[in-house]
Design a protein around this motif. Sequence first.
Motif, PDB file in Angstrom:
ATOM      1  N   ASN A 182      14.335 -44.726  71.326  1.00  0.00           N
ATOM      2  CA  ASN A 182      15.905 -44.284  71.415  1.00  0.00           C
ATOM      3  C   ASN A 182      16.632 -45.159  69.949  1.00  0.00           C
ATOM      4  OD1 ASN A 182      15.752 -42.673  73.555  1.00  0.00           O
ATOM      5  ND2 ASN A 182      16.071 -44.571  74.681  1.00  0.00           N
ATOM      6  N   THR A 183      17.867 -44.642  69.811  1.00  0.00           N
ATOM      7  CA  THR A 183      18.419 -45.232  68.613  1.00  0.00           C
ATOM      8  C   THR A 183      19.725 -45.927  68.884  1.00  0.00           C
ATOM      9  OG1 THR A 183      17.315 -43.418  67.225  1.00  0.00           O
ATOM     10  CG2 THR A 183      19.269 -44.843  66.269  1.00  0.00           C
ATOM     11  N   SER A 184      19.780 -47.248  69.166  1.00  0.00           N
ATOM     12  CA  SER A 184      20.962 -47.887  69.393  1.00  0.00           C
ATOM     13  C   SER A 184      21.483 -48.244  68.040  1.00  0.00           C
ATOM     14  CB  SER A 184      20.458 -49.029  70.074  1.00  0.00           C
ATOM     15  OG  SER A 184      21.860 -49.693  70.695  1.00  0.00           O
ATOM     16  N   SER A 185      21.938 -49.309  67.934  1.00  0.00           N
ATOM     17  CA  SER A 185      22.770 -50.045  66.821  1.00  0.00           C
ATOM     18  C   SER A 185      22.994 -51.353  66.971  1.00  0.00           C
ATOM     19  CB  SER A 185      23.800 -49.098  66.368  1.00  0.00           C
ATOM     20  OG  SER A 185      24.760 -49.665  65.282  1.00  0.00           O
ATOM     21  N   GLY A 186      23.348 -52.162  65.925  1.00  0.00           N
ATOM     22  CA  GLY A 186      23.920 -53.407  65.761  1.00  0.00           C
ATOM     23  C   GLY A 186      25.446 -53.262  66.325  1.00  0.00           C
ATOM     24  N   ALA A 187      26.137 -52.153  65.989  1.00  0.00           N
ATOM     25  CA  ALA A 187      27.564 -51.881  66.670  1.00  0.00           C
ATOM     26  C   ALA A 187      27.466 -51.763  68.016  1.00  0.00           C
ATOM     27  CB  ALA A 187      27.792 -50.705  66.209  1.00  0.00           C
ATOM     28  N   GLY A 188      26.310 -51.326  68.836  1.00  0.00           N
ATOM     29  CA  GLY A 188      26.365 -51.269  70.195  1.00  0.00           C
ATOM     30  C   GLY A 188      25.902 -52.660  70.707  1.00  0.00           C
ATOM     31  N   LEU A 189      24.996 -53.454  70.120  1.00  0.00           N
ATOM     32  CA  LEU A 189      24.766 -54.764  70.371  1.00  0.00           C
ATOM     33  C   LEU A 189      25.648 -55.870  70.158  1.00  0.00           C
ATOM     34  CD1 LEU A 189      20.943 -54.475  69.175  1.00  0.00           C
ATOM     35  CD2 LEU A 189      21.910 -54.135  71.357  1.00  0.00           C
ATOM     36  N   GLN A 190      26.289 -55.997  69.208  1.00  0.00           N
ATOM     37  CA  GLN A 190      27.180 -56.830  68.697  1.00  0.00           C
ATOM     38  C   GLN A 190      28.556 -56.265  68.794  1.00  0.00           C
ATOM     39  OE1 GLN A 190      24.158 -57.083  66.514  1.00  0.00           O
ATOM     40  NE2 GLN A 190      23.463 -58.388  68.288  1.00  0.00           N
ATOM     41  N   ALA A 198      11.818 -48.970  83.027  1.00  0.00           N
ATOM     42  CA  ALA A 198      11.420 -49.317  84.195  1.00  0.00           C
ATOM     43  C   ALA A 198      11.127 -48.261  85.203  1.00  0.00           C
ATOM     44  CB  ALA A 198      12.578 -50.173  85.011  1.00  0.00           C
ATOM     45  N   GLU A 199      11.641 -47.407  85.108  1.00  0.00           N
ATOM     46  CA  GLU A 199      11.471 -46.017  85.809  1.00  0.00           C
ATOM     47  C   GLU A 199      10.193 -45.313  85.344  1.00  0.00           C
ATOM     48  OE1 GLU A 199      15.951 -45.197  87.406  1.00  0.00           O
ATOM     49  OE2 GLU A 199      14.977 -43.644  86.410  1.00  0.00           O
ATOM     50  N   LEU A 200      10.107 -45.143  84.141  1.00  0.00           N
ATOM     51  CA  LEU A 200       9.100 -44.015  83.732  1.00  0.00           C
ATOM     52  C   LEU A 200       7.420 -44.628  83.373  1.00  0.00           C
ATOM     53  CD1 LEU A 200      11.074 -41.974  81.306  1.00  0.00           C
ATOM     54  CD2 LEU A 200      10.347 -41.510  83.638  1.00  0.00           C
ATOM     55  N   GLY A 201       7.528 -46.126  83.497  1.00  0.00           N
ATOM     56  CA  GLY A 201       6.347 -46.913  83.244  1.00  0.00           C
ATOM     57  C   GLY A 201       5.148 -46.487  83.899  1.00  0.00           C
ATOM     58  N   ARG A 202       5.496 -46.214  85.354  1.00  0.00           N
ATOM     59  CA  ARG A 202       4.289 -45.571  86.190  1.00  0.00           C
ATOM     60  C   ARG A 202       3.803 -44.240  85.640  1.00  0.00           C
ATOM     61  NH1 ARG A 202       8.564 -44.800  91.123  1.00  0.00           N
ATOM     62  NH2 ARG A 202       9.758 -46.364  89.921  1.00  0.00           N
ATOM     63  N   TYR A 203       4.461 -43.581  84.917  1.00  0.00           N
ATOM     64  CA  TYR A 203       3.850 -42.251  84.400  1.00  0.00           C
ATOM     65  C   TYR A 203       3.294 -42.504  83.014  1.00  0.00           C
ATOM     66  CZ  TYR A 203       7.252 -40.866  88.330  1.00  0.00           C
ATOM     67  OH  TYR A 203       7.809 -40.953  89.279  1.00  0.00           O
ATOM     68  N   GLY A 204       2.980 -43.581  82.696  1.00  0.00           N
ATOM     69  CA  GLY A 204       2.325 -43.972  81.385  1.00  0.00           C
ATOM     70  C   GLY A 204       3.146 -43.881  80.152  1.00  0.00           C
ATOM     71  N   VAL A 205       4.548 -43.909  80.438  1.00  0.00           N
ATOM     72  CA  VAL A 205       5.648 -43.653  79.347  1.00  0.00           C
ATOM     73  C   VAL A 205       6.174 -45.055  79.015  1.00  0.00           C
ATOM     74  CG1 VAL A 205       7.790 -42.653  78.641  1.00  0.00           C
ATOM     75  CG2 VAL A 205       6.172 -41.500  80.332  1.00  0.00           C
ATOM     76  N   THR A 206       6.278 -45.579  77.678  1.00  0.00           N
ATOM     77  CA  THR A 206       7.085 -46.720  77.212  1.00  0.00           C
ATOM     78  C   THR A 206       8.274 -46.004  76.626  1.00  0.00           C
ATOM     79  OG1 THR A 206       6.190 -46.452  75.125  1.00  0.00           O
ATOM     80  CG2 THR A 206       4.882 -47.665  76.659  1.00  0.00           C
ATOM     81  N   VAL A 207       9.432 -46.886  76.721  1.00  0.00           N
ATOM     82  CA  VAL A 207      10.695 -46.516  76.215  1.00  0.00           C
ATOM     83  C   VAL A 207      11.190 -47.595  75.581  1.00  0.00           C
ATOM     84  CG1 VAL A 207      13.053 -45.548  76.887  1.00  0.00           C
ATOM     85  CG2 VAL A 207      10.941 -45.022  78.225  1.00  0.00           C
ATOM     86  N   ASN A 208      11.326 -47.544  74.212  1.00  0.00           N
ATOM     87  CA  ASN A 208      12.062 -48.715  73.308  1.00  0.00           C
ATOM     88  C   ASN A 208      13.032 -48.058  72.664  1.00  0.00           C
ATOM     89  OD1 ASN A 208       9.910 -51.074  73.554  1.00  0.00           O
ATOM     90  ND2 ASN A 208       8.563 -49.330  73.302  1.00  0.00           N
ATOM     91  N   ALA A 209      13.990 -48.903  72.013  1.00  0.00           N
ATOM     92  CA  ALA A 209      15.108 -48.531  70.956  1.00  0.00           C
ATOM     93  C   ALA A 209      14.950 -49.169  69.729  1.00  0.00           C
ATOM     94  CB  ALA A 209      16.337 -48.708  71.669  1.00  0.00           C
ATOM     95  N   ILE A 210      15.266 -48.517  68.586  1.00  0.00           N
ATOM     96  CA  ILE A 210      15.568 -49.226  67.706  1.00  0.00           C
ATOM     97  C   ILE A 210      17.159 -49.533  67.335  1.00  0.00           C
ATOM     98  CG2 ILE A 210      13.428 -48.728  66.363  1.00  0.00           C
ATOM     99  CD1 ILE A 210      14.902 -46.748  64.646  1.00  0.00           C
ATOM    100  N   ALA A 211      17.487 -50.373  66.587  1.00  0.00           N
ATOM    101  CA  ALA A 211      18.651 -50.440  65.815  1.00  0.00           C
ATOM    102  C   ALA A 211      18.602 -50.474  64.407  1.00  0.00           C
ATOM    103  CB  ALA A 211      19.587 -51.737  66.532  1.00  0.00           C
TER     104      ALA A 211
END
Length: 293
Positions: A155-163, A187-200
Amino acid sequence: MSTLLDGRVAIVTGAGRGIGRAHALELARHGARVVVNDYGVSLSGEGTGETPAESVVAEIEAMGGQAVVNGADVADFAAAEAMVQQAIDTFGGLDILVNNAGFVRDRMLVNTSEEEWDAVIRVHLKGHFAPLRHAGAYWRNEAKAGRTRAARVVNTSSGAGLQGSIGQATYSAAKAGIAGLTLVAAAELGRYGVTVNAIAPVARTRMTEGAFDTSAMPEPEDNSPVVAWLASEEAGDVTGRVIEIEGGTITLENAWAHGPSRDNGTRWTATDLGPVVRDLIASAPAPEPVYGA
């Protein structure tokens, strides 16, 4: 071409220009087959009739890769479902979803209209939810059928969303929501082999040019190697993380975490709370300054 993503199928949203284009090209260089999504809108989200995704597909094909154009509005629930299905029908499955599409309508909070708020929240936050929801359902069904895929979402977050960022209340709220969505989806999709991360990401793009001096900002392409690695099977032990990227510097964000606490043993009274809260603030790290403050 690298084989880091050889045989994997990716969707990149908002991939006609800027950071999304760089992501699509980087994934293709590493062997991924790519659905290049772009709705063809202006910086503020109005339709332009342009089809920049076609030129990105041409670039990928010129380097010997495989790609296809998708023109879906990613915040349209049915169109997002059809985009996921296009990847499956065209390339035989889906392994990678990179949610990047978005635009800005920057205003100080008291000058922001309801329409501007709704438009920005829609494209960023719902535009992440809709593709992720349909891709997640596909991966769940695959896992239940005994065909668990090493699926990856970036996913695409941002420093604007974090700070936070002055003059970008709506954009900041949307990007903060994306960071929260990333945690829950991981947390929800890990059981199906999915990783979910974000970059800023930090980069000189249409969204940053004109807002401030961008002459020293990194290029869009500086962000994409992190996306390619997170999209790989090698990154299967990394999930629920937000990584800020600024040129050659990557920073793992700590996000919200429990800080100092005080247990009263019973309900607090309002008149007692002033010195308690100030003591907690004094013993906690200072928050990052809001951009533009």
